[in-house]
Design an enzyme around this catalytic site. Structure first.
Site, PDB file in Angstrom:
ATOM      1  CD  GLN A  96      -3.069   1.103   2.202  1.00 25.34           C
ATOM      2  OE1 GLN A  96      -2.736   0.247   3.145  1.00 25.34           O
ATOM      3  NE2 GLN A  96      -3.830   2.012   2.116  1.00 25.34           N
ATOM      4  CG  HIS A 102      -6.733   2.163  -3.193  1.00 26.49           C
ATOM      5  ND1 HIS A 102      -5.923   2.759  -2.240  1.00 26.49           N
ATOM      6  CD2 HIS A 102      -5.759   1.557  -3.818  1.00 26.49           C
ATOM      7  CE1 HIS A 102      -4.645   2.647  -2.134  1.00 26.49           C
ATOM      8  NE2 HIS A 102      -4.496   1.723  -3.316  1.00 26.49           N
TER       9      HIS A 102
HETATM   10  P1  5GP Z   1      -1.442   1.225  -3.498  1.00 24.62           P
HETATM   11  O1  5GP Z   1      -0.061   1.048  -3.793  1.00 24.62           O
HETATM   12  O2  5GP Z   1      -1.594   2.096  -2.286  1.00 24.62           O
HETATM   13  O3  5GP Z   1      -2.159  -0.288  -3.469  1.00 24.62           O
HETATM   14  O4  5GP Z   1      -2.207   1.695  -4.882  1.00 24.62           O
HETATM   15  C1  5GP Z   1      -1.933   3.171  -5.112  1.00 24.62           C
HETATM   16  C2  5GP Z   1      -2.266   3.344  -6.513  1.00 24.62           C
HETATM   17  O5  5GP Z   1      -2.293   4.721  -6.859  1.00 24.62           O
HETATM   18  C3  5GP Z   1      -0.877   2.957  -7.328  1.00 24.62           C
HETATM   19  O6  5GP Z   1      -1.464   1.910  -8.410  1.00 24.62           O
HETATM   20  C4  5GP Z   1      -0.555   4.440  -8.024  1.00 24.62           C
HETATM   21  O7  5GP Z   1      -0.164   3.999  -9.346  1.00 24.62           O
HETATM   22  C5  5GP Z   1      -1.797   4.997  -8.014  1.00 24.62           C
HETATM   23  N1  5GP Z   1      -1.569   6.418  -7.958  1.00 24.62           N
HETATM   24  C6  5GP Z   1      -0.905   7.044  -7.512  1.00 24.62           C
HETATM   25  N2  5GP Z   1      -1.028   8.354  -7.590  1.00 24.62           N
HETATM   26  C7  5GP Z   1      -1.847   8.662  -8.426  1.00 24.62           C
HETATM   27  C8  5GP Z   1      -2.524   9.576  -8.910  1.00 24.62           C
HETATM   28  O8  5GP Z   1      -2.459  11.027  -8.666  1.00 24.62           O
HETATM   29  N3  5GP Z   1      -3.548   9.698  -9.789  1.00 24.62           N
HETATM   30  C9  5GP Z   1      -4.183   8.309 -10.014  1.00 24.62           C
HETATM   31  N4  5GP Z   1      -5.111   8.245 -10.811  1.00 24.62           N
HETATM   32  N5  5GP Z   1      -3.632   7.109  -9.417  1.00 24.62           N
HETATM   33  C10 5GP Z   1      -2.379   7.348  -8.594  1.00 24.62           C
END
Ligand code: 5GP
Ligand code: ZN
Length: 116
Positions: A96, A102
C-alpha cells in the site's frame, strides 16, 4: 495521513485531476495513473479510511458496494468473460502506497498466481 494531505481526498474533491469512469454517492472509480494492466482502475470510497484494517462493522455495506462497483466496471469495459482481478493492499509491507482505502481492478492480460 490526514484527509487534508490525502491524495485521493484531493482527487475526489476536484483539487487534483482524475480520469473518472464512475461516480456515485459513496465511491468514485478512476483510472490508475501507472496502469499495471490494459484496464487498471481504482474503486475509492468518498469517506477517508486509511486502509481495510481501519474498516469496522459500520463500513460493511460500503465494502460490499466497492466490490460490486468494481465488478460492474469490469463488466462494462468488456472484461467479464476473460476475468479480472480485484486487489486491496493493506499496509506498506503489502504494497500500500496511498493510505486511503481503494480496490484495484485489473484486466486485459494474463494474471499470475501467487501475486508478487
Ligand atoms: P497502492 O500502492 O496504495 O495499493 O495503490 C495506489 C495506486 O495509486 C497505485 O497503483 C498508483 O499508481 C496510483 N496512484 C498514485 N498516484 C496517483 C494519482 O495521482 N492519480 C491516480 N489516478 N492514481 C495514482
Ligand atoms: Zn483520503
Amino acid at each position: 495521513m490526514s484527509e487534508e494531505n490525502c491524495l485521493f481526498c484531493k482527487i475526489i474533491a476536484g483539487k487534483i485531476p482524475g480520469d473518472f469512469v464512475h461516480q456515485d454517492e459513496s465511491c468514485v472509480v478512476l483510472r490508475d495513473i501507472n496502469p499495471q494492466a490494459p484496464m487498471h482502475v481504482l474503486v475509492i470510497p468518498r469517506a477517508h479510511l486509511e486502509s481495510l484494517d481501519e474498516a469496522s462493522q459500520k463500513e460493511e455495506s460500503l465494502l460490499g458496494h466497492l466490490l460490486r462497483v468494481g465488478a460492474r466496471v469490469a463488466n462494462d469495459q468488456g472484461h467479464a468473460e476473460e476475468g479480472y482481478r480485484t486487489v486491496i493492499n493493506t499496509g506498506a509491507g503489502a504494497g500500500q502506497s496511498v493510505f486511503h482505502l481503494h480496490v484495484h481492478v485489473l484486466a486485459g492480460r494474463g494474471m499470475h498466481w501467487p501475486p508478487g
